[in-house]
Design a protein around this motif. Structure first.
Motif, PDB file in Angstrom:
ATOM      1  N   UNK A   1      -6.082  10.319  -5.215  1.00 14.65           N
ATOM      2  CA  UNK A   1      -5.051   9.272  -5.306  1.00 14.65           C
ATOM      3  C   UNK A   1      -5.670   7.929  -5.673  1.00 14.65           C
ATOM      4  N   UNK A   2      -6.836   7.650  -5.109  1.00  9.85           N
ATOM      5  CA  UNK A   2      -7.514   6.381  -5.415  1.00  9.85           C
ATOM      6  C   UNK A   2      -7.892   6.321  -6.889  1.00  9.85           C
ATOM      7  N   UNK A   3      -8.471   7.392  -7.406  1.00 10.36           N
ATOM      8  CA  UNK A   3      -8.881   7.413  -8.813  1.00 10.36           C
ATOM      9  C   UNK A   3      -7.678   7.288  -9.741  1.00 10.36           C
ATOM     10  N   UNK A   4      -6.595   7.972  -9.417  1.00  6.40           N
ATOM     11  CA  UNK A   4      -5.402   7.897 -10.265  1.00  6.40           C
ATOM     12  C   UNK A   4      -4.784   6.504 -10.218  1.00  6.40           C
ATOM     13  N   UNK A   5      -4.781   5.882  -9.026  1.00  8.71           N
ATOM     14  CA  UNK A   5      -4.236   4.528  -8.905  1.00  8.71           C
ATOM     15  C   UNK A   5      -5.064   3.531  -9.709  1.00  8.71           C
TER      16      UNK A   5
ATOM     17  N   UNK B   1      -9.796  -3.526  -6.426  1.00  9.85           N
ATOM     18  CA  UNK B   1      -9.033  -2.268  -6.415  1.00  9.85           C
ATOM     19  C   UNK B   1      -9.506  -1.331  -5.304  1.00  9.85           C
ATOM     20  N   UNK B   2      -9.663  -1.897  -4.132  1.00  6.09           N
ATOM     21  CA  UNK B   2     -10.056  -1.129  -2.953  1.00  6.09           C
ATOM     22  C   UNK B   2      -8.782  -0.678  -2.228  1.00  6.09           C
ATOM     23  N   UNK B   3      -8.199   0.447  -2.683  1.00  8.21           N
ATOM     24  CA  UNK B   3      -6.887   0.857  -2.199  1.00  8.21           C
ATOM     25  C   UNK B   3      -6.951   1.580  -0.849  1.00  8.21           C
ATOM     26  N   UNK B   4      -8.070   2.197  -0.534  1.00 16.61           N
ATOM     27  CA  UNK B   4      -8.269   2.840   0.766  1.00 16.61           C
ATOM     28  C   UNK B   4      -7.202   3.888   1.077  1.00 16.61           C
TER      29      UNK B   4
ATOM     30  N   UNK C   1       0.829  -1.204   0.000  1.00 17.85           N
ATOM     31  CA  UNK C   1       0.000   0.000   0.000  1.00 17.85           C
ATOM     32  C   UNK C   1       0.868   1.260   0.000  1.00 17.85           C
ATOM     33  N   UNK C   2       1.935   1.232   0.823  1.00 22.41           N
ATOM     34  CA  UNK C   2       2.828   2.380   0.875  1.00 22.41           C
ATOM     35  C   UNK C   2       3.571   2.604  -0.429  1.00 22.41           C
ATOM     36  N   UNK C   3       4.075   1.523  -1.022  1.00 19.16           N
ATOM     37  CA  UNK C   3       4.788   1.652  -2.299  1.00 19.16           C
ATOM     38  C   UNK C   3       3.856   2.143  -3.412  1.00 19.16           C
ATOM     39  N   UNK C   4       2.628   1.618  -3.418  1.00 18.85           N
ATOM     40  CA  UNK C   4       1.672   2.023  -4.438  1.00 18.85           C
ATOM     41  C   UNK C   4       1.310   3.503  -4.311  1.00 18.85           C
ATOM     42  N   UNK C   5       1.094   3.939  -3.076  1.00 15.67           N
ATOM     43  CA  UNK C   5       0.768   5.352  -2.857  1.00 15.67           C
ATOM     44  C   UNK C   5       1.937   6.247  -3.262  1.00 15.67           C
ATOM     45  N   UNK C   6       3.150   5.822  -2.931  1.00 16.34           N
ATOM     46  CA  UNK C   6       4.330   6.608  -3.311  1.00 16.34           C
ATOM     47  C   UNK C   6       4.470   6.678  -4.830  1.00 16.34           C
ATOM     48  N   UNK C   7       4.236   5.557  -5.499  1.00 16.59           N
ATOM     49  CA  UNK C   7       4.316   5.521  -6.956  1.00 16.59           C
ATOM     50  C   UNK C   7       3.276   6.451  -7.584  1.00 16.59           C
TER      51      UNK C   7
ATOM     52  N   UNK D   1       1.890   9.099  -6.216  1.00 19.16           N
ATOM     53  CA  UNK D   1       2.264  10.497  -5.958  1.00 19.16           C
ATOM     54  C   UNK D   1       3.309  10.970  -6.962  1.00 19.16           C
ATOM     55  N   UNK D   2       4.311  10.122  -7.180  1.00 23.76           N
ATOM     56  CA  UNK D   2       5.388  10.503  -8.107  1.00 23.76           C
ATOM     57  C   UNK D   2       4.839  10.666  -9.520  1.00 23.76           C
ATOM     58  N   UNK D   3       3.976   9.743  -9.933  1.00 22.53           N
ATOM     59  CA  UNK D   3       3.427   9.816 -11.281  1.00 22.53           C
ATOM     60  C   UNK D   3       2.518  11.023 -11.465  1.00 22.53           C
ATOM     61  N   UNK D   4       1.813  11.417 -10.417  1.00 20.60           N
ATOM     62  CA  UNK D   4       0.981  12.617 -10.497  1.00 20.60           C
ATOM     63  C   UNK D   4       1.825  13.872 -10.687  1.00 20.60           C
ATOM     64  N   UNK D   5       2.977  13.895 -10.029  1.00 16.56           N
ATOM     65  CA  UNK D   5       3.881  15.040 -10.207  1.00 16.56           C
ATOM     66  C   UNK D   5       4.451  15.054 -11.615  1.00 16.56           C
TER      67      UNK D   5
END
Length: 593
Positions: free
Chosen positions: A167-171, A158-161, A42-48, A50-54
């Motif tokens: 962030x959820x929509x982008x993931x 795909x329940x990323x929470x 979950x942490x790696x996915x959220x970090x990924x 965030x980086x891709x959004x930037x």
């Protein structure tokens, strides 16, 4: 295992079982590893994300695939299970069958004062609970339930929470875009994990949740593979370079389509391989029906690609737009093709797909067992779709050539364009006949790279239009004088002579009916001889034109001036009398060639 033996021999309270408690602790440890991997994922996915959004805010950013991250995490989760559960299951079985318990022996007789004296009573095996086996199955099942729920949460639901809805929509968007890349290895990895556990005789009910997960992942994987392939096929027109293949008649586009579908079927076959087990694990009965529907959709998607390519060419700026869709390497692109030539190549692609590509794909599809060998439903539906498209493209090409054939000579095809009621004796073929023949040769030259059957079909259809125009014009003439009737007969005979090797039966019959309808009143044998002489002269002066139209002298006798007229003059005429007839002089006619 030795540690467990020590725990078995350990004398605690009568109600305690240190070995069983240790087994429970080991199961909890596996649960902790899986939970930790879930949180790290979950942490790696959220970090990924965030980086891709930037990076997405940058103009030159090219989106990275999330597939490596998914593959890495799935491997870690499955490795945790496959590395811990086999040993854990072995210990549980050893605990159940009593192999960890020592044999009961009598205590040796030793002096009572010795501090090394053993216990006065021998070791007794503690009584096991009757439902202990069910408890062990539950412990193993809990591990598999957690593994399946983690994979299902991130791969299917795909329940990323995440805290941020953005962030959820982008993931979800990123995961869905890369599904065709990470789902096949995910299915393979989960399937290997389940097979490994079944191979060490873990009961099927313990891993049934993972078996269901495999089936759901197979369904998801197959769906996204077919959908992504269908999208890629619909966009194949962007790779058209208008280079004719070595087989002639079509470009490389149908072969690209075939290779994409064959690669898809190979991947689907690998994904849909059932789980290896001593008993056959039945799969979802509806999956084959879904695969049949998706396969048909993929097959006809190439028809949509060809239709889109046709629409681009037919548009107002067709040539410019279609050139913009060609590959970046313009040195490999044939940019000199005209609109009509490209329509012909698309028609050739459609025909090659019907005759070669679709039978190959259907044979491969049936060999994989998704449809019976005798089921021709997809075959018939696909051929109907491509045949409709072929007729549409064929009509568009023929209509475009009508303007080319008749654009400059329509004025000569009006009934009032020639004084049929008060003209002089004919001295040559009418100008419109030679113009039509010349333009037909030019149209035929444009088709030199297509297959012969299609060439014959196109030329035959164009000739039907020529016949309609010429015969329609003659039929509208209100009155013929003798010379006008001779001129009309000469023009019709010239058309029969020029186009006889390419005429359809319908076209030939129309021409002959028109020839029979022309009045023959007052026409003598000498008039027929004059027409024959003019036809012979026309053949000599236009020998190049005749050779281009596949002319051969064997059929000359079929198109004599009296043939098909229906009167007594034509029936009485003999070749011997025509040879002896005095030829009528006429001024030389300059050939349009």
């Amino acid at each position: 295992k030795q540690l467990l033996k020590y725990l078995v021999e350990f004398e605690g309270s009568p109600t305690s079982d240190p070995a069983w408690e240790s087994l429970q602790k080991q199961q909890e440890k596996v649960i902790q590893y899986l939970t930790k991997s879930k949180m790290e994922f979950k942490g790696k996915l959220l970090e990924f994300v965030k980086i891709e959004q930037i990076k997405a805010s940058r103009v030159s950013h090219k989106e990275n695939s999330i597939s490596p991250l998914f593959n890495q995490v799935i491997d870690e989760l499955c490795d945790t299970v496959t590395q811990s559960l086999p040993d854990y299951w072995s210990l549980c079985q050893a605990y159940l069958d009593g192999s960890l318990f020592p044999e009961v022996k009598k205590a040796p007789l030793v002096h009572q004062d010795s501090f090394l004296s053993p216990p006065s009573t021998p070791y007794t095996i503690p009584e096991r609970q009757p439902d202990l086996e069910d408890d062990i199955h539950r412990l193993v099942g809990d591990v598999m339930e957690l593994l399946s729920s983690i994979i299902r949460q991130y791969c299917i639901t795909m329940d990323f929470k995440f805290n941020s809805e953005k962030d959820v929509e982008y993931a979800i968007e990123m995961v869905c875009k890369a599904q065709q890349f990470w789902t096949p290895p995910t299915v393979k990895r989960i399937k290997m994990c389940v097979e490994r556990l079944l191979a060490i005789n873990i009961p099927l009910p313990c891993v049934l949740c993972s078996v269901e997960l495999v089936h759901d992942m197979q369904r998801l994987c197959v769906k996204c593979l077919f959908e992504s392939t269908e999208v890629s096929i619909r966009e194949l027109h962007s790779r058209e370079n208008w280079e004719i293949s070595q087989e002639r008649g079509h470009t490389a586009l149908p072969l690209l389509f075939q290779n994409m579908v064959l690669s898809l079927l190979s991947t689907v076959k690998e994904v849909m391989e059932p789980i290896r087990y001593r008993e056959s694990l039945t799969q979802d009965s509806d999956i084959n029906n879904c695969i049949q529907e998706m396969f048909y959709s993929v097959v006809i998607s190439f028809a949509d690609c060809l239709k889109d390519l046709t629409d681009i060419i037919e548009s107002e700026n067709g040539e410019r737009e279609s050139l913009a869709l060609t590959p970046e390497k313009t040195d490999q692109t044939n940019v000199n093709t005209t609109k009509e030539e490209r329509l012909v190549l698309i028609l050739g692609n459609c025909r090659h797909t019907i005759l070669t590509i679709i039978p190959t794909l259907l044979e491969t599809f049936k060999s994989h067992g998704y449809i019976s060998a005798n089921d021709d439903t997809i075959d018939n539906k696909s051929l109907e779709r491509y045949s409709t498209l072929e007729r549409s493209i064929f009509d568009k090409y023929v209509n475009s050539k009508d303007a080319f054939l008749f654009g400059d000579i329509l004025q000569f095809l009006e009934p009032t364009s020639f004084p049929w009621a008060y003209c002089n004796p004919p001295v040559s073929i009418n100008i419109f006949v030679q113009e039509l023949a010349l333009k037909l040769v030019m149209a035929q030259a444009e088709l030199h790279n297509i297959e012969k059957d299609l060439l014959k079909r196109i030329i035959g259809h164009l000739l039907e239009n020529v016949t309609v125009k010429v015969c329609g014009m003659i039929a509208k003439v209100e009155r013929f004088c003798k010379n006008g009737a001779l001129q009309a007969r000469l023009d019709v005979l010239a058309c029969l002579l020029l186009f006889r090797n390419n005429m359809t039966t319908k076209c030939r019959a129309t021409m002959e009916d028109t020839l029979s309808s022309i009045p023959t009143t007052g026409i003598s044998t000498e008039d027929e001889a004059m027409l024959t002489m003019l036809l012979d002269k026309f053949k000599i002066e236009n020998s190049v034109l005749l050779s281009c139209l596949d002319y051969s002298p064997e059929g000359d006798k079929q198109f004599s001036p009296g043939h098909g007229s229906g009167d007594s003059i034509g029936r009485r005429r003999s070749q011997k009398r025509l040879v002896k007839t005095k030829a009528v002089r006429s001024p030389p006619v300059q050939s349009n060639i």
